[in-house]
Design a protein around this motif. Structure first.
Motif, mmCIF file in Angstrom:
data_model
loop_
_atom_site.group_PDB
_atom_site.id
_atom_site.type_symbol
_atom_site.label_atom_id
_atom_site.label_comp_id
_atom_site.label_asym_id
_atom_site.label_seq_id
_atom_site.Cartn_x
_atom_site.Cartn_y
_atom_site.Cartn_z
ATOM 1 N N TYR A 109 -37.663 38.323 -4.108
ATOM 2 C CA TYR A 109 -38.161 37.119 -4.474
ATOM 3 C C TYR A 109 -37.248 36.112 -3.959
ATOM 4 O O TYR A 109 -37.036 34.930 -4.544
ATOM 5 C CB TYR A 109 -38.133 37.098 -5.958
ATOM 6 N N HIS A 110 -36.485 36.564 -2.951
ATOM 7 C CA HIS A 110 -35.485 35.367 -2.279
ATOM 8 C C HIS A 110 -36.384 34.337 -1.367
ATOM 9 O O HIS A 110 -37.364 34.548 -0.963
ATOM 10 C CB HIS A 110 -34.533 36.410 -1.283
ATOM 11 N N PRO A 111 -35.548 33.285 -1.328
ATOM 12 C CA PRO A 111 -36.215 32.240 -0.222
ATOM 13 C C PRO A 111 -36.219 32.826 1.321
ATOM 14 O O PRO A 111 -35.436 33.573 1.509
ATOM 15 C CB PRO A 111 -35.164 31.339 -0.090
ATOM 16 N N LEU A 112 -37.311 32.793 2.096
ATOM 17 C CA LEU A 112 -37.483 33.163 3.123
ATOM 18 C C LEU A 112 -38.354 32.243 4.171
ATOM 19 O O LEU A 112 -39.193 31.311 3.651
ATOM 20 C CB LEU A 112 -38.048 34.540 3.329
ATOM 21 N N ARG A 113 -38.333 32.548 5.375
ATOM 22 C CA ARG A 113 -39.326 31.920 6.172
ATOM 23 C C ARG A 113 -39.928 33.030 7.094
ATOM 24 O O ARG A 113 -39.133 34.074 7.394
ATOM 25 C CB ARG A 113 -38.637 30.961 7.259
ATOM 26 N N TYR A 340 -44.916 40.530 -0.558
ATOM 27 C CA TYR A 340 -44.020 40.141 -1.207
ATOM 28 C C TYR A 340 -43.754 40.366 -2.841
ATOM 29 O O TYR A 340 -42.994 40.882 -3.499
ATOM 30 C CB TYR A 340 -43.253 38.886 -0.865
ATOM 31 N N MET A 341 -44.847 39.553 -3.311
ATOM 32 C CA MET A 341 -44.979 39.543 -4.665
ATOM 33 C C MET A 341 -45.192 40.896 -5.378
ATOM 34 O O MET A 341 -44.762 41.249 -6.637
ATOM 35 C CB MET A 341 -46.200 38.325 -5.118
ATOM 36 N N TYR A 342 -46.112 41.805 -4.756
ATOM 37 C CA TYR A 342 -46.842 42.730 -5.756
ATOM 38 C C TYR A 342 -46.519 44.088 -5.149
ATOM 39 O O TYR A 342 -46.421 45.212 -5.797
ATOM 40 C CB TYR A 342 -48.287 42.858 -5.788
ATOM 41 N N PHE A 343 -45.830 44.449 -3.837
ATOM 42 C CA PHE A 343 -45.610 45.514 -3.311
ATOM 43 C C PHE A 343 -44.466 45.855 -2.605
ATOM 44 O O PHE A 343 -44.043 47.112 -2.561
ATOM 45 C CB PHE A 343 -46.765 45.861 -2.352
#
Length: 383
Positions: A109-113, A340-343
């Motif tokens: 759940y970190h900030p990313l690009r 990223y959110m679910y897996f």
């Protein structure tokens, strides 16, 4: 001496059209993509009827002798396109850019690009699950033991200008630095909503700031966005898709609606479908595309599923949907955000504490929070 000069001035590779795409009609490239997409590559994007997205296997840490120690590596994805009856071939590679401390403490759940670049063919790249597994592990082990092949490949890719960049709308930061978001909880406020905005070309980090967390982005380069709605779709994981230049308050052009149950041990034997529909269509109409999180298709695929967070997705576009290139990029971004959110490391199969071993059969989303369905096995039988 020659080697040091090559490291100072890395060779910039030119994308070569894969033989599987020979005969694809070249399409005029929009102004914002000139210099990053060729007419042939833009023709592949607009003409494709399906994507396959493979997350690379990265079992080993980024480094064990730095601070933070043993932090996980940034994600990398390969995107394969299928045009007409031709076989699929890789045409994009997507690399995560993020801060090591945020990734260490707050992943996924970190900030990313995420930066997408046209694929440069590498000798030895394979197509089977076993080939992917052995190749990824060899690259991983070589990097950790001091050999530079993997780092040179990444350097080669990062030297190419991104065709487009997907920026997460902030996230959870190490030590809860403010400002930040609170994700994977009940989505009752804007600070709990996940999402990504998509920009043409490169997006630069601010000097002396965390990597992958840029601000003051150029709105003229905005080509789409993917946003989690308030309340997260209640019991149906939901994302909203917006097109080029659309504000977050504008009506979306589409929506992605996922399964009620997903992850855990169910990943070993079940596919999970995310229905992509026009915004005003019925629930799970699927009249735009179908995103499929695939189950393992071989023993090597099962090994990948058990040992890592690497997954394989299929995106099948509806023939009559007539999506623009930017809208297809928005659908691809929705798939990556859903990973990223679910897996990606959040829906594990097993865990333990002092008293129990927990086997997670599956998970479900309730108002945006991910909740487990599990069996608790006591370590001490009979009290």
């Amino acid at each position: 001496m020659a080697d040091s000069k090559q490291m100072e001035n890395p060779i910039v590779a030119t994308p070569v059209l894969n033989p599987a795409f020979i005969g694809v009609t070249a399409v005029a490239v929009p102004e914002e993509y000139k210099g990053t997409f060729s007419p042939e590559y833009w023709g592949i994007l607009t003409g494709t009827n399906k994507f396959t997205v493979r997350q690379h296997v990265k079992l080993l840490p980024k480094s064990c002798c730095t601070c933070p120690p043993c932090v996980k590596q940034e994600n990398t994805y390969s995107v394969y396109a299928g045009v007409g009856s031709n076989a699929e071939a890789e045409f994009l590679r997507i690399d995560e850019v993020s801060d090591d401390w945020n990734r260490c403490c707050c992943s996924p759940y970190h900030p990313l690009r995420l930066e997408a670049r046209p694929y440069v063919p590498i000798p030895g790249d394979g197509s089977s699950d076993f080939r992917h597994l052995t190749q990824d592990f060899q690259n991983d082990f070589s990097r950790l033991t001091g050999r530079e092949k993997q780092q040179k490949l990444r350097t080669m890719y990062m030297a190419q200008p991104p065709a487009f960049s997907m920026v997460r709308d902030d996230g959870m930061r190490c030590c809860y630095k403010c400002p930040c978001k609170v994700l994977n909880t009940f989505v009752c406020f804007d600070c709990c909503r996940d999402g990504m905005h998509i920009y043409a070309g490169a997006v630069e980090d601010e000097p002396d700031k965390e990597k992958g967390r840029p601000f003051n982005l150029d709105p003229s380069k905005l080509i789409g966005s993917v946003m989690q709605p308030l309340y997260g779709g209640i019991c149906t994981p939901t994302l909203h898709l917006r097109g080029k230049g659309a504000a977050d308050t504008d009506e979306p052009f589409g929506k992605v609606e996922g399964p009620c149950f997903f992850g855990g041990w169910s990943e070993m034997c079940c596919e999970f479908r995310f229905f992509t529909s026009l915004f005003n269509s019925k629930t799970k109409e699927g009249d735009v595309a179908m995103i499929i999180k695939k189950k393992p298709a071989s023993l090597a695929g099962a090994a990948i599923e058990l040992m890592s967070d690497a997954d394989v997705y299929g995106i099948e576009f509806v023939e009559g949907a007539q999506l623009t290139g930017e809208q297809k990029i928005s659908v691809l971004t929705a798939q990556l955000l859903a990973d990223y959110m679910y897996f990606d490391g959040n829906t594990e199969k097993c865990s333990q504490d002092d008293d129990f071993i927990y086997c997670y059969l599956c998970y479900y989303s309730f108002f945006g929070a991910i909740c487990p369905c599990y069996i608790a096995i006591p370590k001490k039988m009979g009290g």
